[in-house]
Structures are given as C-alpha cells and as structure tokens.
Motif scaffolding. Structure first.
Motif, short mmCIF file in Angstrom:
data_model
loop_
_atom_site.label_atom_id
_atom_site.label_comp_id
_atom_site.label_asym_id
_atom_site.label_seq_id
_atom_site.Cartn_x
_atom_site.Cartn_y
_atom_site.Cartn_z
N THR A 108 33.64 15.28 -19.77
CA THR A 108 34.25 16.42 -19.10
C THR A 108 34.54 17.52 -20.11
N GLY A 109 34.13 18.73 -19.77
CA GLY A 109 34.44 19.89 -20.59
C GLY A 109 35.34 20.83 -19.82
N PRO A 110 36.57 21.06 -20.29
CA PRO A 110 37.46 21.99 -19.59
C PRO A 110 36.95 23.42 -19.74
N LEU A 111 36.99 24.19 -18.66
CA LEU A 111 36.51 25.57 -18.69
C LEU A 111 37.61 26.58 -18.37
N ARG A 112 38.29 26.41 -17.25
CA ARG A 112 39.36 27.33 -16.81
C ARG A 112 38.88 28.78 -16.76
N LEU A 113 37.79 29.01 -16.06
CA LEU A 113 37.22 30.36 -15.92
C LEU A 113 37.58 30.92 -14.55
N SER A 114 38.17 32.14 -14.54
CA SER A 114 38.64 32.72 -13.28
C SER A 114 38.07 34.09 -12.97
N SER A 115 37.29 34.66 -13.89
CA SER A 115 36.77 36.01 -13.67
C SER A 115 35.41 36.18 -14.33
N ARG A 116 34.70 37.23 -13.93
CA ARG A 116 33.41 37.54 -14.57
C ARG A 116 33.59 37.81 -16.05
N TYR A 117 34.69 38.43 -16.43
CA TYR A 117 34.95 38.69 -17.84
C TYR A 117 35.03 37.38 -18.63
N GLU A 118 35.78 36.40 -18.10
CA GLU A 118 35.90 35.12 -18.77
C GLU A 118 34.57 34.38 -18.81
N VAL A 119 33.80 34.47 -17.73
CA VAL A 119 32.47 33.87 -17.71
C VAL A 119 31.60 34.50 -18.79
N ALA A 120 31.60 35.83 -18.87
CA ALA A 120 30.78 36.52 -19.87
C ALA A 120 31.19 36.12 -21.29
N GLN A 121 32.49 36.00 -21.53
CA GLN A 121 32.97 35.56 -22.85
C GLN A 121 32.48 34.15 -23.17
N PHE A 122 32.56 33.27 -22.19
CA PHE A 122 32.13 31.89 -22.38
C PHE A 122 30.64 31.82 -22.68
N VAL A 123 29.84 32.54 -21.90
CA VAL A 123 28.39 32.53 -22.10
C VAL A 123 28.03 33.14 -23.46
N ALA A 124 28.71 34.22 -23.83
CA ALA A 124 28.45 34.84 -25.13
C ALA A 124 28.78 33.87 -26.26
N ARG A 125 29.87 33.14 -26.12
CA ARG A 125 30.24 32.18 -27.17
C ARG A 125 29.22 31.06 -27.25
N CYS A 126 28.72 30.61 -26.12
CA CYS A 126 27.66 29.59 -26.12
C CYS A 126 26.44 30.08 -26.89
N ARG A 127 26.08 31.34 -26.65
CA ARG A 127 24.92 31.91 -27.35
C ARG A 127 25.19 32.05 -28.84
N GLU A 128 26.36 32.57 -29.19
CA GLU A 128 26.72 32.75 -30.61
C GLU A 128 26.70 31.44 -31.36
N GLU A 129 27.22 30.40 -30.75
CA GLU A 129 27.31 29.09 -31.39
C GLU A 129 26.03 28.28 -31.21
N GLU A 130 25.08 28.82 -30.43
CA GLU A 130 23.84 28.12 -30.10
C GLU A 130 24.16 26.74 -29.51
#
Length: 169
Positions: A108-130
């Motif tokens: 299980t991976g906790p996410l706690r995403l409630s907005s498009r802004y938070e989703v965009a931050q999460f996706v950007a971090r995934c890309r940055e960290e590969e």
C-alpha cells in the motif's frame, strides 16, 4: 532542545498541520537533520502516534465525513495522471494505491491527493525521481481507496473511470 522535547514539538506540529509536512521542512524548523526527523517519526509511531508518510510529507489522519470506497483499476503507467484527475475532479480524495504482489502480498502506498494541483505535484515528483507506479508490478492492476463527500461523488468517479476504460473487470 533535547530529543524528548523535540519529539513533543514534532508531535504538536503534526497535530496542528492542515496538510503534509516534509521531513526537510521539519528538520529546518527544528534545527536538526532530515534523518533525525525520520528517526523521531519512527519513535513516535512506536509510541502509538498514527503518523502517515505521504509523497508530500508526514501527516496525522483526520476524521472526515463522507463515503469511503475501493475501486479496482487497470491502465498503462502513462495514464496515471488522467486516472487520478478523474477521481479528484469529483471532489474525492485518493487515499492510497494498493497492489497485490506475488511475493510480498499487499503493498500500500499512501497518496492523500485531493486536487489537480496535488496530482500534478505527485506526477512531477514521480518523473523527477524516475519512480515507476506500484501498478507496474501487477501489469497495471491496482486498487484505490477513495474518500468521497457523498455517494453521488463516488458514483461519478465510477462513471468517469468507466468512460476512460480504467475500471478493472
């Protein structure tokens, strides 16, 4: 400040926070290293404090009214942002992602995403960290736990995911 006082301060800071607090920010605030904060969090957890680590930082669970539901999904890794946006667009919070690993069992991976802004931050971090999504371990199959304001929002999420062909059957 001694270690006990620091852990009390950390606990209070987490209780007052309205969102996740990063270990780096807490370390700066308390004038210690990030690793000290990580250790303090481990000790606070061992002492019974229910601290959740999210991609954006630590937080304490807050009781919220609403409907909790779990949805089984399947999609390609490059469709993750589209899936998450479909959920938050209906006013829901994506609490986590769960996969069933053949060796380790449920991950299980906790996410706690409630907005498009938070989703965009999460996706950007995934890309940055590969970093690959957990769903890549299971050929795209995964579960999401959602907290929705009401049953209507939960139904709208299901409909939106059906239209995108992301619901796993």
């Amino acid at each position: 400040m001694d270690s006990e006082a620091r852990r009390r301060a950390l606990s209070e800071r987490l209780k007052e926070a309205e969102g996740p607090l990063s270990a780096a920010a807490l370390a700066k605030e308390l004038s210690v290293s990030r690793q000290i904060i990580v250790g303090d969090v481990a000790l606070l957890r061992a002492g019974g404090l229910d601290i959740t680590a999210t991609p954006r930082g630590y937080l304490l669970p807050q009781s919220r009214a609403g409907v909790t539901c779990t949805l089984a999904c399947r999609h390609r890794g490059d469709q993750m942002e589209e899936e998450l946006n479909a959920m938050v667009d209906q006013g829901c919070t994506v609490l986590d992602v769960i996969v069933e690993h053949p060796i380790y069992g449920q991950l299980t991976g906790p996410l706690r995403l409630s907005s498009r802004y938070e989703v965009a931050q999460f996706v950007a971090r995934c890309r940055e960290e590969e970093a690959a999504p957990l769903s890549q371990l299971t050929e795209g199959v995964h579960l999401h736990t959602l907290l929705c304001p009401d049953q209507g929002a939960a139904d709208r999420v299901r409909t939106a995911l059906e239209k995108l062909d992301f619901l796993y059957r």
